[in-house]
Enzyme design. Sequence first.
Site: not given
Length: 341
Positions: A67, A75, A171, A183, A253
């Site tokens: 990502d 990242r 998404h 999450h 995901d």
Amino acid sequence: MSEAVPGPVLIGVEGLELSARERDWLAHPAVGGVVLFARNYADIGQLEALNASIREAAVAPMLICVDHEGGRVQRFHDGFTRLPPLALLGRMYADAPDTAADFAYRHARVMATELLVAGVDLSFAPVLDLDVESCVIGNRSFGADPEVVATLGRHYLAGLHDSGMKACGKHFPGHGSVRADSHVDTVTDPRGWDAIAASDLKPFQALLPELDSLMMAHVIYPEVDERPAGYSGRWVRDILRGQLGYGGVVFSDDLGMQAAGFAGGIADRLALALEAGCDAALVCHHEEVAELLPRLGDVAPCPALARLAGVVSVTREELATVSEWRHWQQSLLSLEQSQWA
């Protein structure tokens, strides 16, 4: 002897280099890729060595992913261009639409090229959710207007493809109109099909022919189906594949997210995602990979993952000699001091 085919599970690894156990995981027939995080990055040389060791340890071709959207979801930092959040481009679009479209293209072009030359195949990008009220989407999105998101998304996809990287829109069918974060919470969007189709779905639908892959939302839309979209045959098989005619790769995901707990344990989550029609699923937490792989029996391979491999057409040394490339990098950095920041 024919080459081994990737499996449907993309796993996370723990550190800056592979452990012996992780090398064994990469040889498992269910594993078709790796998802990298900030924990896997120290510098470009280390990243290149890690990616080379992943491919060396694997039996089948490995899809190496990350990502790397820009803003708060980037990242890798040292040695990579600091990318602005997509929302900045959405704000720019209101004043200077042509300039914003150009920056969407170069944002993707710079991001993808830097990853490809370091050995990363795919960034899970772009975010095509609307920035309506979600606490986890926010400035990761181009904005709240579906037409603007689709327009900037199209230029972004062109930048990816011109770099040699495939695209992953996320998404599906839209996470941006409900506040909770999948999450850490179970997320429910109470709207019916008509409301979703008139707003959140529009950018995806407009760009489906250009999207090489999609990532499903761990969101329940109870007026359409009682299961989260990534576990829902109604969403994946009937709507996305059937009604909308999508032929690209479909990812679930991360199955370690709180909202993915709907299906039970990690093996049950994978089974339900694949049963719903997802081609592949992410298992990013080390302990869940360790739990899952020994328990898996036969799972169908995922040859479609091979279609998402990156194509590298330039070296880092060659890039350094191109003045336009350096201008693009600097222009993205300068956006932090712009009126839209």
